[in-house]
Design a protein around this motif. Structure first.
Motif, short mmCIF file in Angstrom:
data_model
loop_
_atom_site.label_atom_id
_atom_site.label_comp_id
_atom_site.label_asym_id
_atom_site.label_seq_id
_atom_site.Cartn_x
_atom_site.Cartn_y
_atom_site.Cartn_z
N PHE A 419 0.85 -1.18 0.00
CA PHE A 419 0.00 0.00 0.00
C PHE A 419 0.89 1.24 0.00
O PHE A 419 1.91 1.28 0.67
N GLU A 420 0.46 2.22 -0.75
CA GLU A 420 1.21 3.46 -0.88
C GLU A 420 0.50 4.57 -0.11
O GLU A 420 -0.69 4.79 -0.29
N LEU A 421 1.25 5.25 0.74
CA LEU A 421 0.75 6.38 1.51
C LEU A 421 1.34 7.67 0.94
O LEU A 421 2.56 7.77 0.80
N ASP A 430 5.17 13.67 0.14
CA ASP A 430 6.00 12.52 0.45
C ASP A 430 5.18 11.26 0.21
O ASP A 430 4.00 11.20 0.54
N THR A 431 5.83 10.24 -0.34
CA THR A 431 5.17 8.97 -0.62
C THR A 431 5.96 7.83 -0.01
O THR A 431 7.18 7.80 -0.10
N THR A 432 5.26 6.91 0.65
CA THR A 432 5.88 5.77 1.30
C THR A 432 5.12 4.51 0.94
O THR A 432 3.90 4.54 0.83
N VAL A 433 5.82 3.40 0.76
CA VAL A 433 5.20 2.12 0.44
C VAL A 433 5.33 1.19 1.64
O VAL A 433 6.42 1.04 2.20
N TYR A 434 4.22 0.59 2.04
CA TYR A 434 4.19 -0.39 3.12
C TYR A 434 3.84 -1.75 2.52
O TYR A 434 2.82 -1.89 1.84
N SER A 435 4.66 -2.75 2.77
CA SER A 435 4.44 -4.09 2.23
C SER A 435 4.43 -5.11 3.37
O SER A 435 5.22 -5.01 4.31
N PHE A 436 3.52 -6.06 3.29
CA PHE A 436 3.48 -7.10 4.30
C PHE A 436 2.89 -8.37 3.70
O PHE A 436 2.31 -8.36 2.61
N THR A 437 3.06 -9.48 4.43
CA THR A 437 2.61 -10.78 3.97
C THR A 437 1.43 -11.24 4.81
O THR A 437 1.46 -11.14 6.03
N VAL A 438 0.40 -11.73 4.12
CA VAL A 438 -0.73 -12.35 4.80
C VAL A 438 -0.51 -13.86 4.78
O VAL A 438 -0.44 -14.47 3.71
N LEU A 439 -0.36 -14.45 5.97
CA LEU A 439 -0.09 -15.89 6.06
C LEU A 439 -1.40 -16.67 6.15
O LEU A 439 -2.32 -16.27 6.86
N PRO A 440 -1.51 -17.79 5.44
CA PRO A 440 -2.75 -18.59 5.50
C PRO A 440 -2.90 -19.26 6.86
O PRO A 440 -1.91 -19.54 7.54
N THR A 441 -4.13 -19.48 7.25
CA THR A 441 -4.40 -20.24 8.46
C THR A 441 -4.62 -21.70 8.10
O THR A 441 -4.89 -22.04 6.95
N GLN A 442 -4.49 -22.56 9.11
CA GLN A 442 -4.71 -23.97 8.87
C GLN A 442 -6.17 -24.23 8.56
O GLN A 442 -7.07 -23.64 9.15
N VAL A 443 -6.41 -25.09 7.62
CA VAL A 443 -7.77 -25.47 7.24
C VAL A 443 -8.23 -26.61 8.11
O VAL A 443 -7.48 -27.57 8.34
N ASP A 444 -9.44 -26.51 8.62
CA ASP A 444 -9.99 -27.56 9.47
C ASP A 444 -10.03 -28.88 8.71
O ASP A 444 -10.72 -28.99 7.69
N PRO A 445 -9.29 -29.91 9.16
CA PRO A 445 -9.27 -31.17 8.43
C PRO A 445 -10.51 -32.02 8.69
O PRO A 445 -10.64 -33.10 8.15
N GLY A 446 -11.42 -31.52 9.50
CA GLY A 446 -12.60 -32.32 9.83
C GLY A 446 -12.57 -32.68 11.30
O GLY A 446 -11.65 -32.33 12.05
#
Length: 497
Positions: A419-421, A430-446
């Protein structure tokens, strides 16, 4: 230039109570043809992700948030009988500059100065005006105005700008809940104008509805808009439960509402930061976030409020704190209300400072991430956010220029988001870029092994909401499905409490 500090957090949840003052009217409908300004903005989209494509609508969203658009049928005010028959009283209740938003400060962006409102092309002469009544009101009466020749329609509208061109008394509503009336545009008119509609209930309460329709008068005609529908819903639990102790929120706190699917899994989360401007309106504004999101993305299958039998539609009762409910299609969803005290969030996952790009930050799938302006120094002319990379994700800009990012709108896989601010002040930028990672959650195996109540926590076991375990001398209760998350490490508002 002057500097401003920003940081990002994932919002946490707790609970409050508030006593509401008397509120404005419950209003029900909008001018469908020529289409009202707020409805056009709503239909064009961009409310929940990014920016509306129309510059005037984008400015209105920046000033008032999404509320004016998702509440497009609530541009109204009460003027008690008999005063609504006195135009001096009407003009005092809806003063110059506020005509396009019925003097509701939470919708003021719809009356701000702008030259690029989307306009409906109209011909001089008689046409059929259509008013979509989500709740028909009879008896009532109608007045239609048009701006005088030469009026600058980019400016906030004033009563002296208008000429009355048509009036009707009580008009019967069609079976499809439309009011239809012939209105005549003067033959000598051409160019840009505003057609102003006043629909006034003729009763003791005196609820009046005020809509601005931006038009261009020419010989090219017009196109009728599509007709929306209303789904059937079933009433669930109270939006704000009466069996919890609540207190008046303080400025800086955040009221929140989480919607869960039929399996108890979080489906969406909404939040509103309490400010001086919204401290008396927070409940209806929070409800409108929920209602607008589900109307836009899921056909209105969730609505906060309740059914009004006499008016034959769902509505939010703004003066009844504990008497609004979550209504869902086939009872397939539930909700939870809460509040986040100031700065009492879960562990911050992003801590950017303006002009310093962040790297290697991570959040979990489903986190509601907020990049929030704070500790502003000096005069800032403008603040803007723009997603520059990654999958499209739902965002919203709050009243304090905070960027709210709902990672649960992505699929449950790893995502890189940037995202650019941009901050402008004193002819500098002034312009700044913020970058981050969205990590997946575990899927319910049942279904997994069901733990015995009071048994010790097992990192390999599957736990669901309500399961209790012992760990390090304390009893812990799971709030939702989990596996491998150690009690005592998930934070005050995490899965283990």
């Amino acid at each position: 230039m002057k500097s401003t500090t920003y940081w990002g957090v994932a919002i946490a949840l707790t609970a409050i109570q508030i006593t509401l003052p008397e509120q404005q009217a419950h209003a029900h409908g909008w001018t469908e043809f020529p289409e009202a300004r707020q409805s056009i903005c709503y239909e064009q989209g961009g409310l929940w992700s990014g920016t509306p494509p129309n510059a005037a609508c984008a400015q209105a969203k920046a000033q008032s948030g999404t509320y004016p658009f998702v509440q497009r049928n609530e541009f109204a005010i009460n003027i008690a009988a008999p005063h609504y028959n006195n135009m001096d009283a009407v003009k005092a209740a809806v003063p110059d500059g506020s005509l396009c938003y019925a003097n509701d400060p939470q919708k003021s962006g719809m009356g701000a100065e702008h030259s690029e409102w989307t306009r409906t092309k109209m011909q001089p002469g008689t046409f059929e005006l259509v008013f979509n009544a989500t709740a028909p009101h009879n008896p009532s009466f109608w007045q239609f105005y048009i701006t005088k020749a030469g009026v600058d329609v980019s400016k906030p509208l004033k009563w002296d700008n208008l000429t009355l061109i048509q009036e009707y008394g009580n008009v019967a509503v069609d079976s499809d809940k439309k009011y239809r009336m012939n209105v005549t545009i003067p033959a000598n008119r051409n160019g840009d104008a505003i057609l102003y509609t006043r629909w006034q209930r003729d009763d003791a309460v005196g609820e009046g509805f005020y809509n601005c329709s931006d038009i261009t008068i020419s010989d090219e005609g017009a196109i009728n808009p599509p007709e929306p529908g209303l789904p059937y819903l079933e009433q669930g639990d109270a939006f704000i439960p009466s069996d919890i102790e609540l207190s008046t929120p303080k400025i800086g706190e955040s009221v929140n509402y989480t919607v869960f699917n039929k399996d108890g899994v979080e489906h969406s989360r909404f939040s509103l930061t309490i400010t001086q401007e919204n401290i008396t309106d927070w409940d209806r504004l929070l409800a409108s976030q929920v209602n607008g999101y589900y109307e836009t993305n899921f056909g209105g299958h969730v609505f906060i409020g309740r059914w009004h039998a006499q008016m034959n539609h769902y509505m939010y009762f703004r003066d009844e704190l504990h008497n609004n409910f979550i209504n869902t299609k086939n009872s397939e969803a539930s909700g939870q209300f809460s509040i986040s005290p100031p700065n009492q969030y879960v562990e911050a996952v992003i801590t950017p400072t303006v002009l310093q790009a962040i790297e290697n930050a991570t959040v979990n799938y489903g986190d509601y991430v907020v990049l929030t302006p704070k500790d502003s120094v000096g005069d800032i002319d403008s603040v803007s956010w723009n997603q520059i990379s990654g999958s499209a994700v739902e965002t919203e800009i709050g009243s304090n220029n905070e960027l709210m990012i709902h990672t649960g709108s992505l699929d449950n896989s790893e995502h890189q988001l940037s995202f650019e601010l941009t901050i402008s002040a004193q002819d500098e930028q002034d312009t700044t870029v913020y970058s981050f990672t969205v990590l997946p959650t575990q899927v319910d195996p049942g279904p997994g092994p069901s733990p015995e109540p009071g048994s010790n926590w097992d990192p390999k076991a599957v736990y669901t909401g309500g399961d209790k375990v012992d760990h390090k001398g304390k009893e812990w209760t799971a709030q939702w499905w989990t596996q491998g998350e150690e009690p005592g490490t998930t934070g005050e508002w995490g899965v283990w409490r």
